[in-house]
Write a protein that holds these residues in place. Structure first.
Motif, short mmCIF file in Angstrom:
data_model
loop_
_atom_site.label_atom_id
_atom_site.label_comp_id
_atom_site.label_asym_id
_atom_site.label_seq_id
_atom_site.Cartn_x
_atom_site.Cartn_y
_atom_site.Cartn_z
N ALA A 292 0.90 -1.19 0.03
CA ALA A 292 0.09 0.08 0.03
C ALA A 292 0.81 1.22 0.04
CB ALA A 292 -1.02 -0.09 1.13
N GLU A 293 2.01 1.17 0.77
CA GLU A 293 2.73 2.31 0.80
C GLU A 293 3.35 2.66 -0.63
OE1 GLU A 293 6.60 4.27 3.20
OE2 GLU A 293 5.99 2.17 3.71
N HIS A 294 3.88 1.70 -1.40
CA HIS A 294 4.19 1.64 -2.86
C HIS A 294 3.07 2.45 -3.61
CE1 HIS A 294 8.40 0.02 -2.45
NE2 HIS A 294 7.96 -1.03 -1.76
N VAL A 295 2.11 1.91 -3.32
CA VAL A 295 0.79 2.25 -4.37
C VAL A 295 0.41 3.58 -4.04
CG1 VAL A 295 -1.58 2.00 -4.93
CG2 VAL A 295 -0.08 -0.10 -4.71
N THR A 296 0.23 3.96 -2.79
CA THR A 296 -0.43 5.39 -2.46
C THR A 296 0.73 6.43 -2.40
OG1 THR A 296 -0.16 5.03 -0.16
CG2 THR A 296 -2.18 4.01 -1.48
N GLY A 297 2.04 5.98 -2.08
CA GLY A 297 2.91 6.92 -1.68
C GLY A 297 3.31 7.44 -0.36
N GLU A 298 2.22 6.89 0.49
CA GLU A 298 2.26 7.09 2.03
C GLU A 298 2.15 6.11 2.96
OE1 GLU A 298 -1.94 8.62 3.80
OE2 GLU A 298 -0.98 10.19 2.41
N PRO A 299 2.99 5.76 4.02
CA PRO A 299 2.38 4.64 4.83
C PRO A 299 1.26 4.35 5.43
CG PRO A 299 3.76 6.11 6.09
CD PRO A 299 3.82 6.87 4.64
N PRO A 300 0.50 3.27 5.43
CA PRO A 300 -0.68 3.38 5.86
C PRO A 300 -0.69 3.04 7.35
CG PRO A 300 -0.08 1.24 4.94
CD PRO A 300 0.96 2.13 4.62
N VAL A 301 -1.71 3.13 8.30
CA VAL A 301 -1.74 3.08 9.49
C VAL A 301 -2.11 1.41 9.56
CG1 VAL A 301 -2.93 3.15 11.71
CG2 VAL A 301 -2.64 5.04 10.34
N VAL A 302 -1.12 0.70 10.51
CA VAL A 302 -1.13 -0.80 10.68
C VAL A 302 -1.79 -1.24 12.20
CG1 VAL A 302 0.04 -3.07 10.63
CG2 VAL A 302 0.75 -1.16 8.97
N ILE A 303 -2.92 -1.71 12.07
CA ILE A 303 -3.40 -2.04 13.31
C ILE A 303 -3.76 -3.62 13.54
CG2 ILE A 303 -5.78 -1.73 14.77
CD1 ILE A 303 -6.29 0.64 12.82
N VAL A 304 -2.65 -4.13 14.29
CA VAL A 304 -2.74 -5.61 14.81
C VAL A 304 -3.05 -5.55 16.30
CG1 VAL A 304 -1.72 -6.21 12.67
CG2 VAL A 304 -0.31 -5.51 14.77
N SER A 305 -3.28 -6.95 16.50
CA SER A 305 -3.49 -7.11 18.11
C SER A 305 -2.41 -7.09 19.06
CB SER A 305 -4.27 -8.27 18.38
OG SER A 305 -3.73 -9.46 17.74
N ASP A 306 -1.25 -7.61 18.21
CA ASP A 306 0.04 -7.51 19.22
C ASP A 306 0.68 -6.26 19.21
OD1 ASP A 306 -0.07 -10.37 18.99
OD2 ASP A 306 1.41 -10.63 17.56
N ASP A 307 0.25 -5.27 18.86
CA ASP A 307 0.75 -3.90 19.05
C ASP A 307 0.10 -3.25 20.20
OD1 ASP A 307 1.63 -1.37 19.09
OD2 ASP A 307 0.98 -0.84 16.83
N PRO A 308 0.65 -2.98 21.30
CA PRO A 308 -0.16 -2.32 22.50
C PRO A 308 -0.53 -1.01 22.19
CG PRO A 308 2.43 -2.11 22.78
CD PRO A 308 1.86 -3.02 21.61
N LEU A 309 -0.19 -0.28 21.19
CA LEU A 309 -0.84 1.09 20.98
C LEU A 309 -1.90 0.84 19.75
CD1 LEU A 309 2.72 3.05 20.57
CD2 LEU A 309 1.05 2.77 22.53
N ALA A 310 -2.56 -0.28 19.58
CA ALA A 310 -3.37 -0.59 18.59
C ALA A 310 -4.59 0.34 18.87
CB ALA A 310 -3.66 -2.15 18.48
N GLY A 311 -5.11 0.44 20.03
CA GLY A 311 -6.08 1.12 20.33
C GLY A 311 -6.18 2.70 20.01
N ARG A 312 -4.82 3.13 20.22
CA ARG A 312 -4.44 4.53 20.00
C ARG A 312 -4.49 4.71 18.40
NH1 ARG A 312 0.64 6.70 22.83
NH2 ARG A 312 -0.54 6.05 24.72
#
Length: 558
Positions: A292-312
């Motif tokens: 997606a970053e290659h397609v759009t030119g900007e990094p997307p937000v990645v939301i996965v359960s292992d990330d303690p900051l997922a809710g934020r």
């Protein structure tokens, strides 16, 4: 000091409150389509019961930790103090608060603790997305044990559900469905058709993308199949899995198509329009994010359960302007992101309940001129689910002339092909059709003006054929952008498989010729060939070894 202002209720919420008050009841099940406002209804009811002194405490049970915060914040806006962080390690509820928000997992871990909290005062228990109490027998039993003696219970779900006799969810009234199962019977229902008519949710355009997937099976054979062709379940499932492989061309093509749609929406005045990419697992989610970053030119937000900051990260995306968020299941239900208006379905999940909840993330309406677009593989299981939702739309918005559900929460049986060992080689993509009136509509031959593009998906303005034509026109650009991504992220396996496939076919043909000439079994010829040209079996052999084996066979045949 005046208290918080009462929320402005929708007509269905007023009707549901009247239905609740119509007769005394301990249990009340509300089935309301995702995005309709179940949280506001439940908290308004809680506020009224507290004001009448019918209850003294409120406990909310929801699926995830992020939703705990969302519920606590919503309650605070209505003047109801709920602790969104109370853990099982803490004993009593804080005396300065009315109650707390917990999760089904926490209830399952310490049902007795929650039972004590629910019975120490007259308590209203709100069970959000109550079908989660059927995720396992232990969860259902824990919910029953914890809240069986609560004064009142309100169950909420976005979709009706069906279950087996021995796995019925507590506090839900059921009716037999005639097939040996039971279906939930709501005390008040508000479906997608009703919400669409009231302008509560957006209409949805389902854009299906086909393509040819190629993979090597355990026998070393290279197989190619179209996503949309009539095939066995095993072939269809394997083609679907292969298309979702990040190394192929299907994923970047569809991401480019969704990015085109987001760009058009932003140009048309929806300046914060964003999209969600729903992945099957965390590994795929991170790989899709790179694409997606290659397609759009900007990094997307990645939301996965292992990330303690997922809710934020969910909150930041909901209030930000990023184009895309890539997630697994954390935003599949209950999470409120009104600016998310596009969804790319890049998972093999096919249960009706999960599909409805996933689509529900992009249907919350903010204005009459907004229409959600769902990009999905053109496979039969998903097209059937999309057709059910699309059919409800047509009852409300009649299609212009061309010339001018019950949902299953039980764990599905494994589908043939789900776990077959394969090597995904490649998959391309092409726009197939849009769903309209229960049928697949392809592009119309008539030319369209540039102004028509502003009306893509707006109900009653373009015909289904014109909508398909616009998506097909943009598909050429999406393919060009996807090819750039493929060149940026090369795959040795993806570029080498074609030569190997041809060589393996040649070997099979030559072995058959030699075996017929000598009157020996194919297996003996293969064994002799491996002795002459040592190495792994043909299914795992490199192109160099395959070429030398082909040459050996040619010399033997003469």
């Amino acid at each position: 000091m005046p208290g918080p202002a009462a929320p402005r209720l929708r007509a269905w919420q007023v009707a549901a409150l009247r239905a609740y008050d119509a007769e005394p009841r301990r249990d009340f099940l509300v089935t309301a389509t995702p995005g309709a406002g179940k949280t506001t209804f439940a908290l308004t009811l809680a506020g009224r019961l507290l004001e009448r002194r019918a209850v003294d405490r409120v406990i909310v049970v929801c699926p995830t930790d992020h939703l705990r915060t969302q519920w606590a914040d919503a309650a605070a806006r209505l003047g109801i103090g709920l602790d969104g962080a109370l853990s099982n390690a803490t004993g009593p509820v804080r005396p300065d608060l009315t109650g707390y928000v917990t999760t089904y997992a926490q209830v399952a871990a310490k049902a007795a603790l929650h039972a004590a909290r629910a019975t120490s005062r007259r308590t209203l228990v709100i069970l959000d997305e109550v079908h989660h109490a059927g995720d396992g027998l232990s969860w259902g039993e824990a919910v029953a044990a914890a809240f069986d003696r609560a004064a009142r219970r309100v169950c909420l779900t976005g979709t009706p559900f069906r279950t087996r006799a021995d796995e019925r969810i507590p506090f839900v009234r059921y009716e037999q469905d005639g097939d040996g199962g039971y279906r939930s019977s709501a005390d008040f229902g508000y479906g997608y058709r009703d919400a669409l008519r009231d302008g509560v949710v957006r209409p949805v355009v389902f854009a299906a993308y086909t393509g040819t997937s190629r993979w090597r099976n355990s026998a070393g054979e290279v197989i190619a199949a179209s996503l949309s062709q009539s095939a066995t379940k095993r072939t269809e499932t394997t083609a679907w899995r292969t298309a979702l492989n990040p190394r192929g061309r299907w994923v970047p093509h569809v991401l480019a198509a969704m990015d085109e749609r987001i760009t058009a929406l932003r140009a048309a005045g929806i300046h914060d329009a964003g999209g969600l990419v729903l992945a099957g697992d965390q590994q795929d989610a991170r790989a899709y994010a790179t694409i997606a970053e290659h397609v759009t030119g900007e990094p997307p937000v990645v939301i996965v359960s292992d990330d303690p900051l997922a809710g934020r990260r969910i909150e930041q995306f909901a209030s930000g302007t990023q184009r895309l968020a890539v997630c697994v299941r954390m935003v599949s239900e209950g999470v409120d992101i009104p600016r998310a208006i596009c969804l790319a379905w890049m998972t093999a999940y096919r249960t009706p309940l999960f599909f409805a909840q996933g689509v529900g993330r992009v249907v919350r309406a903010r204005g009459r001129a907004e229409t959600a677009t769902v990009f999905l593989p053109a496979v039969r299981p998903l097209l059937a689910l999309a057709a059910e939702i699309e059919q409800e739309r047509n009852h409300v918005i009649p299609p212009p002339a061309a010339g001018d559900g019950l949902l299953d929460v039980e764990r599905p049986e494994p589908v043939p092909g789900d776990r077959d060992p394969i090597e995904a080689l490649d998959a391309d993509a092409a726009f197939a059709h849009v769903l309209h009136g229960g049928r697949a509509v392809v592009a119309a031959p008539a030319a369209l003006s540039a102004q028509d593009e502003d009306f893509l998906g707006l109900p009653g303005i373009l015909t289904a054929e014109q909508t398909a034509a616009l998506l097909a026109r943009r598909d050429t650009h999406a393919r060009q952008r996807a090819s750039v991504v493929a060149a940026t992220v090369p795959s040795a396996q993806g570029t080498a498989w074609r030569a190997g496939a041809t060589l393996r076919r040649d070997l099979s043909r030559l072995v058959a010729v030699l075996a017929a000439r000598e009157g020996t079994p194919h297996a003996q010829v293969h064994a002799r060939l491996r002795r002459a040209v040592p190495g792994p079996a043909s299914a795992a052999a490199s192109a160099d070894i395959l070429e030398r084996r082909r040459d050996a066979l040619l010399s033997w045949i003469g």
